[in-house]
Design an enzyme around this catalytic site. Sequence first.
Site, PDB file in Angstrom:
ATOM      1  N   HIS A 129      20.091  32.359 -35.120  1.00  9.86           N
ATOM      2  CA  HIS A 129      21.411  31.902 -35.567  1.00  9.86           C
ATOM      3  C   HIS A 129      21.714  32.454 -36.954  1.00  9.86           C
ATOM      4  O   HIS A 129      22.820  32.938 -37.223  1.00  9.86           O
ATOM      5  CB  HIS A 129      21.464  30.368 -35.655  1.00  9.86           C
ATOM      6  CG  HIS A 129      21.352  29.653 -34.364  1.00  9.86           C
ATOM      7  ND1 HIS A 129      20.440  28.644 -34.161  1.00  9.86           N
ATOM      8  CD2 HIS A 129      22.045  29.771 -33.205  1.00  9.86           C
ATOM      9  CE1 HIS A 129      20.581  28.172 -32.939  1.00  9.86           C
ATOM     10  NE2 HIS A 129      21.540  28.842 -32.333  1.00  9.86           N
ATOM     11  N   LYS A 141      26.364  17.883 -23.995  1.00  6.72           N
ATOM     12  CA  LYS A 141      25.463  18.991 -23.691  1.00  6.72           C
ATOM     13  C   LYS A 141      24.093  18.444 -23.278  1.00  6.72           C
ATOM     14  O   LYS A 141      23.345  17.930 -24.099  1.00  6.72           O
ATOM     15  CB  LYS A 141      25.330  19.900 -24.920  1.00  6.72           C
ATOM     16  CG  LYS A 141      24.629  21.201 -24.630  1.00  6.72           C
ATOM     17  CD  LYS A 141      24.675  22.110 -25.843  1.00  6.72           C
ATOM     18  CE  LYS A 141      24.001  23.432 -25.533  1.00  6.72           C
ATOM     19  NZ  LYS A 141      24.010  24.322 -26.681  1.00  6.72           N
ATOM     20  N   ARG A 201      22.415  37.051 -26.609  1.00  8.11           N
ATOM     21  CA  ARG A 201      21.032  37.474 -26.441  1.00  8.11           C
ATOM     22  C   ARG A 201      20.847  38.304 -25.181  1.00  8.11           C
ATOM     23  O   ARG A 201      20.112  39.260 -25.166  1.00  8.11           O
ATOM     24  CB  ARG A 201      20.109  36.254 -26.370  1.00  8.11           C
ATOM     25  CG  ARG A 201      20.038  35.468 -27.646  1.00  8.11           C
ATOM     26  CD  ARG A 201      19.322  34.186 -27.423  1.00  8.11           C
ATOM     27  NE  ARG A 201      20.110  33.429 -26.441  1.00  8.11           N
ATOM     28  CZ  ARG A 201      19.935  32.163 -26.158  1.00  8.11           C
ATOM     29  NH1 ARG A 201      18.985  31.489 -26.721  1.00  8.11           N
ATOM     30  NH2 ARG A 201      20.698  31.554 -25.277  1.00  8.11           N
ATOM     31  N   SER A 204      17.223  27.629 -29.464  1.00 16.13           N
ATOM     32  CA  SER A 204      16.840  26.310 -29.963  1.00 16.13           C
ATOM     33  C   SER A 204      15.992  25.577 -28.934  1.00 16.13           C
ATOM     34  O   SER A 204      15.046  24.872 -29.287  1.00 16.13           O
ATOM     35  CB  SER A 204      18.081  25.479 -30.282  1.00 16.13           C
ATOM     36  OG  SER A 204      18.795  26.038 -31.345  1.00 16.13           O
TER      37      SER A 204
END
Length: 171
Positions: A17, A41, A101, A139
């Site tokens: 990030h 989420k 990514r 993450s």
Amino acid sequence: MSKALVPGTFDPITLGHLDVIERSAHIFEQVVVGVAASPFKGRGPLFSLDERVALAQQAVQTAIGAKDSALAARVQVQPFTKLLVDFAAEIGADAIVKGLRAVTDFEAEFQQASLNYELNPNLETMFIMASPANMYLSSSVVKEVAQVGGRIAQWVTPEVAEALQEKCREL
């Protein structure tokens, strides 16, 4: 374009990030790291919104400020709980910057960018490819490794590593 919004849940913020944030700060005069509440989420974030904002602020100073304090000064961290395009308009962002990514990221981000365009055609979306060192980093991966006691120091700032290890001890 002078102001970019780099949004995310940042649960927790990673060096991947920070790479996207730093590279955005080289392109834009000002960068706002928008930390999303993201209550829907998955199971919800591991860290509270206030914790994620504080960790992101520390991480920007540790990772970017240590290299270039003037660059880090152009980056601010703000929480948001509203629709992304509404938050972008509120802060006067010219563009949303998202890191990519892999191809799977592109599919989801392209869909989101298309929706955002429908909601606000004056707001551009830009994609920055992850650096090769961060192509696999997320993450979720960092949290999974931390939860089983693995080493995470190579993926996050020292403050984030400490906070994540403490959070995992509480689970």
